[in-house]
Design a protein around this motif. Structure first.
Motif, short mmCIF file in Angstrom:
data_model
loop_
_atom_site.label_atom_id
_atom_site.label_comp_id
_atom_site.label_asym_id
_atom_site.label_seq_id
_atom_site.Cartn_x
_atom_site.Cartn_y
_atom_site.Cartn_z
N ASP A 77 0.83 -1.21 0.00
CA ASP A 77 0.00 0.00 0.00
C ASP A 77 0.86 1.26 0.00
OD1 ASP A 77 -2.04 -1.79 0.11
OD2 ASP A 77 -2.76 -1.21 2.11
N GLY A 78 1.92 1.25 0.81
CA GLY A 78 2.82 2.40 0.86
C GLY A 78 3.53 2.64 -0.47
N ALA A 79 3.92 1.55 -1.13
CA ALA A 79 4.59 1.69 -2.42
C ALA A 79 3.64 2.26 -3.47
CB ALA A 79 5.14 0.34 -2.87
N VAL A 80 2.38 1.86 -3.41
CA VAL A 80 1.39 2.39 -4.35
C VAL A 80 1.21 3.89 -4.13
CG1 VAL A 80 -1.05 2.34 -5.04
CG2 VAL A 80 0.17 0.20 -4.61
N LEU A 81 1.07 4.31 -2.87
CA LEU A 81 0.91 5.73 -2.57
C LEU A 81 2.14 6.52 -2.98
CD1 LEU A 81 -0.93 5.61 0.87
CD2 LEU A 81 -1.89 6.15 -1.37
N ASP A 82 3.33 5.96 -2.73
CA ASP A 82 4.57 6.63 -3.14
C ASP A 82 4.63 6.77 -4.66
OD1 ASP A 82 5.40 6.88 -0.53
OD2 ASP A 82 6.72 5.12 -0.58
N TYR A 83 4.25 5.73 -5.37
CA TYR A 83 4.27 5.74 -6.84
C TYR A 83 3.36 6.86 -7.37
CZ TYR A 83 3.88 3.94 -11.63
OH TYR A 83 3.90 3.82 -12.99
N ILE A 84 2.16 6.97 -6.79
CA ILE A 84 1.20 7.97 -7.26
C ILE A 84 1.63 9.39 -6.87
CG2 ILE A 84 -1.18 8.79 -7.00
CD1 ILE A 84 -2.01 5.85 -7.06
N THR A 85 2.13 9.57 -5.65
CA THR A 85 2.56 10.91 -5.24
C THR A 85 3.81 11.36 -5.99
OG1 THR A 85 3.70 9.99 -3.31
CG2 THR A 85 1.50 10.90 -2.96
N ASP A 86 4.65 10.41 -6.41
CA ASP A 86 5.81 10.78 -7.24
C ASP A 86 5.36 11.37 -8.57
OD1 ASP A 86 7.61 9.97 -5.33
OD2 ASP A 86 8.06 8.04 -6.28
N ARG A 87 4.24 10.90 -9.10
CA ARG A 87 3.77 11.36 -10.40
C ARG A 87 2.81 12.53 -10.32
NH1 ARG A 87 5.97 7.06 -10.21
NH2 ARG A 87 6.85 5.88 -11.92
N TYR A 88 2.00 12.59 -9.26
CA TYR A 88 0.96 13.63 -9.17
C TYR A 88 1.23 14.64 -8.07
CZ TYR A 88 -1.86 10.88 -12.38
OH TYR A 88 -2.33 10.22 -13.48
N GLY A 89 2.20 14.41 -7.22
CA GLY A 89 2.50 15.32 -6.12
C GLY A 89 1.69 14.98 -4.88
N GLU A 90 2.06 15.59 -3.76
CA GLU A 90 1.39 15.30 -2.49
C GLU A 90 -0.03 15.84 -2.45
OE1 GLU A 90 3.53 16.33 1.00
OE2 GLU A 90 5.11 14.89 0.62
N TYR A 91 -0.38 16.66 -3.42
CA TYR A 91 -1.73 17.23 -3.43
C TYR A 91 -2.80 16.15 -3.52
CZ TYR A 91 -5.85 19.75 -4.83
OH TYR A 91 -7.13 20.22 -4.88
N VAL A 92 -2.47 15.00 -4.14
CA VAL A 92 -3.48 13.95 -4.30
C VAL A 92 -3.75 13.21 -3.00
CG1 VAL A 92 -3.05 13.61 -6.75
CG2 VAL A 92 -1.81 12.23 -5.10
N LEU A 93 -2.98 13.45 -1.97
CA LEU A 93 -3.22 12.81 -0.67
C LEU A 93 -4.14 13.69 0.16
CD1 LEU A 93 0.40 11.67 0.25
CD2 LEU A 93 -1.43 10.26 -0.68
N PHE A 94 -5.18 13.08 0.73
CA PHE A 94 -6.05 13.84 1.62
C PHE A 94 -5.31 14.23 2.90
CE2 PHE A 94 -10.02 12.51 -0.62
CZ PHE A 94 -10.56 13.77 -0.74
#
Length: 151
Positions: A77-94
């Motif tokens: 789960d952490g790797a998935v979140l890291d993968y997405i935030t690397d591409r879209y930035g931390e803005y996509v995290l609530f």
């Protein structure tokens, strides 16, 4: 007259539905459950107030598919979140991480509240009225008034 209650009932029944399409759902229930949990913490970059699980925006669909693709590839789960935030930035995290520059944002609210509370207390302390001692004549007049009210 029956139209209004009927419309009200229809409005209640037409609440928000999950935007996940049947073709997105994984065959493995455990992976699908993880994908749903991850989708709840990811913000739709277009809608901004919705998670990607509830959003109908095409970028949310792409993100949902990306999450499921990474989970099928065996990512945690952490790797998935890291993968997405690397591409879209931390803005996509609530709830962005509370480290680095974000730590300032996490701490500034309570710090401002404490400063405001301290300033308010100092203001109230300085505005306290000065109480002067009564002269003997004023003390006698006060005692006379109190005697009249007791009687």
């Amino acid at each position: 007259m029956r139209l209004l209650p009927t419309l009200g009932l229809l409005a209640l029944l037409a609440g928000p539905a999950a935007a996940v399409q049947p073709d997105e759902i994984l065959d493995d229930p455990a992976l699908e459950s993880r994908a749903r949990e991850l989708s709840k913490v990811l913000r739709c970059p277009v809608c901004q107030g919705e998670n990607i699980d509830d959003s109908n925006a095409s970028v949310s669909r792409d993100l949902r598919l990306l999450v499921r693709e990474r989970l099928k590839a065996g990512d945690s789960d952490g790797a998935v979140l890291d993968y997405i935030t690397d591409r879209y930035g931390e803005y996509v995290l609530f709830e962005p991480d509370n480290r680095g520059a974000n730590l300032v944002l996490w701490l500034i609210g309570p710090a401002v509240a404490l400063v405001a509370l301290g300033g308010g207390l100092l203001y109230m302390r300085r505005k306290r009225p000065e109480v002067a001692d009564l002269t003997p004549e004023e003390e006698a007049a006060l005692q006379e008034l109190l005697k009249k009210t007791d009687a």
